[in-house]
Motif scaffolding. Structure first.
Motif, PDB file in Angstrom:
ATOM      1  N   ILE A  22      54.315  -3.931  66.578  1.00 15.37           N
ATOM      2  CA  ILE A  22      54.891  -2.673  67.076  1.00 15.37           C
ATOM      3  C   ILE A  22      56.412  -2.691  66.938  1.00 15.37           C
ATOM      4  CG2 ILE A  22      55.433  -1.479  69.261  1.00 15.37           C
ATOM      5  CD1 ILE A  22      52.946  -0.381  68.202  1.00 15.37           C
ATOM      6  N   GLN A  23      57.042  -3.799  67.293  1.00 14.34           N
ATOM      7  CA  GLN A  23      58.499  -3.889  67.198  1.00 14.34           C
ATOM      8  C   GLN A  23      58.971  -3.736  65.756  1.00 14.34           C
ATOM      9  OE1 GLN A  23      59.094  -7.664  69.171  1.00 14.34           O
ATOM     10  NE2 GLN A  23      59.373  -6.688  71.166  1.00 14.34           N
ATOM     11  N   ARG A  24      58.268  -4.370  64.829  1.00 15.35           N
ATOM     12  CA  ARG A  24      58.638  -4.273  63.416  1.00 15.35           C
ATOM     13  C   ARG A  24      58.438  -2.844  62.909  1.00 15.35           C
ATOM     14  NH1 ARG A  24      58.484  -9.041  59.982  1.00 15.35           N
ATOM     15  NH2 ARG A  24      58.837 -10.867  61.272  1.00 15.35           N
ATOM     16  N   LEU A  25      57.352  -2.206  63.329  1.00 20.24           N
ATOM     17  CA  LEU A  25      57.090  -0.827  62.935  1.00 20.24           C
ATOM     18  C   LEU A  25      58.179   0.096  63.470  1.00 20.24           C
ATOM     19  CD1 LEU A  25      55.302   1.349  61.671  1.00 20.24           C
ATOM     20  CD2 LEU A  25      53.906   1.300  63.762  1.00 20.24           C
ATOM     21  N   GLU A  26      58.532  -0.050  64.739  1.00 19.24           N
ATOM     22  CA  GLU A  26      59.599   0.769  65.331  1.00 19.24           C
ATOM     23  C   GLU A  26      60.920   0.586  64.593  1.00 19.24           C
ATOM     24  OE1 GLU A  26      59.608  -0.458  69.451  1.00 19.24           O
ATOM     25  OE2 GLU A  26      58.626   1.406  70.044  1.00 19.24           O
ATOM     26  N   THR A  27      61.264  -0.641  64.274  1.00 14.12           N
ATOM     27  CA  THR A  27      62.514  -0.924  63.569  1.00 14.12           C
ATOM     28  C   THR A  27      62.557  -0.215  62.230  1.00 14.12           C
ATOM     29  OG1 THR A  27      62.778  -3.045  64.680  1.00 14.12           O
ATOM     30  CG2 THR A  27      63.948  -2.763  62.596  1.00 14.12           C
ATOM     31  N   PHE A  37      59.073   8.818  69.809  1.00 11.70           N
ATOM     32  CA  PHE A  37      58.945   9.634  71.014  1.00 11.70           C
ATOM     33  C   PHE A  37      58.400   8.844  72.193  1.00 11.70           C
ATOM     34  CE2 PHE A  37      58.495  12.827  67.577  1.00 11.70           C
ATOM     35  CZ  PHE A  37      59.601  13.596  67.872  1.00 11.70           C
ATOM     36  N   CYS A  38      57.468   7.939  71.916  1.00 15.09           N
ATOM     37  CA  CYS A  38      56.802   7.273  73.031  1.00 15.09           C
ATOM     38  C   CYS A  38      56.059   6.035  72.540  1.00 15.09           C
ATOM     39  CB  CYS A  38      55.814   8.257  73.656  1.00 15.09           C
ATOM     40  SG  CYS A  38      54.942   7.663  75.090  1.00 15.09           S
ATOM     41  N   ARG A  39      56.005   5.043  73.392  1.00 16.38           N
ATOM     42  CA  ARG A  39      55.171   3.865  73.162  1.00 16.38           C
ATOM     43  C   ARG A  39      54.243   3.762  74.364  1.00 16.38           C
ATOM     44  NH1 ARG A  39      56.888  -2.506  72.833  1.00 16.38           N
ATOM     45  NH2 ARG A  39      58.021  -1.942  70.949  1.00 16.38           N
ATOM     46  N   ILE A  40      52.953   3.720  74.114  1.00 17.50           N
ATOM     47  CA  ILE A  40      51.960   3.615  75.191  1.00 17.50           C
ATOM     48  C   ILE A  40      51.250   2.276  75.067  1.00 17.50           C
ATOM     49  CG2 ILE A  40      49.870   4.608  76.214  1.00 17.50           C
ATOM     50  CD1 ILE A  40      50.796   7.315  74.960  1.00 17.50           C
ATOM     51  N   PRO A  55      44.636  -6.436  73.545  1.00 16.08           N
ATOM     52  CA  PRO A  55      45.915  -5.762  73.350  1.00 16.08           C
ATOM     53  C   PRO A  55      45.801  -4.530  72.455  1.00 16.08           C
ATOM     54  CG  PRO A  55      46.173  -8.138  73.134  1.00 16.08           C
ATOM     55  CD  PRO A  55      44.700  -7.864  73.207  1.00 16.08           C
ATOM     56  N   ALA A  56      46.425  -3.447  72.888  1.00 14.32           N
ATOM     57  CA  ALA A  56      46.439  -2.190  72.134  1.00 14.32           C
ATOM     58  C   ALA A  56      47.660  -1.389  72.556  1.00 14.32           C
ATOM     59  CB  ALA A  56      45.168  -1.390  72.390  1.00 14.32           C
ATOM     60  N   CYS A  57      48.408  -0.929  71.565  1.00 13.11           N
ATOM     61  CA  CYS A  57      49.622  -0.168  71.838  1.00 13.11           C
ATOM     62  C   CYS A  57      49.712   0.991  70.850  1.00 13.11           C
ATOM     63  CB  CYS A  57      50.834  -1.088  71.707  1.00 13.11           C
ATOM     64  SG  CYS A  57      52.371  -0.365  72.300  1.00 13.11           S
TER      65      CYS A  57
END
Length: 137
Positions: A22-27, A37-40, A55-57
């Motif tokens: 997730i962090q790599r995708l956001e970057t 917009f949002c991370r759930i 785990p699921a985000c």
């Protein structure tokens, strides 16, 4: 395994855990000028409720300049925009990046042609997956 499942979902395998993927995708998305917009954190919220799940985000993101003209053409597209990417751990412990294919969104909402910005989704997700998981199989 990288595959489309017949229901419009593309599944890419990550070589990292859910959090790092997730962090790599956001970057990558932020570097491309895409708004997050949002991370759930579904599994984190489940834990707060006394429940347990793998785990699921979910990451919700987009670009109003790109998406708005598509929603003007097909207002129902707003049910699927902003875009979403799910990073999750499967029953075997493999981490997946899952998203709706551009073709699925185009067909689902009756958009004409390649639907402009939606046609850029596949390469963007492939690039994001490579950044998030360079060891994709």
């Amino acid at each position: 395994m990288n595959r489309q499942d017949g229901h419009g979902l593309i599944h890419l395998r990550s070589g990292f855990g859910v959090t790092e993927t997730i962090q790599r995708l956001e970057t990558l998305l932020e570097r491309k000028g895409v708004q997050i917009f949002c991370r759930i954190d579904h599994s984190g919220e489940a834990e707060k409720a006394g429940l347990s799940m793998r785990p699921a985000c979910l990451l919700i993101f987009g670009n109003p300049r790109a998406g708005t003209p598509l929603m003007i053409e097909s207002p129902t597209l707003a049910i699927d925009l902003p875009l979403k990417a799910l990073v999750w751990e499967d029953e075997n412990g493999a981490v997946r990046l899952t998203y709706n294919s551009a073709g699925y969104l185009r067909d689902r909402h009756g958009l004409r042609g390649d639907a402009g910005p939606l046609s850029a989704l596949e390469p963007l997700f492939r690039e994001a997956a490579a950044a998030a998981a360079p060891s994709l199989d």
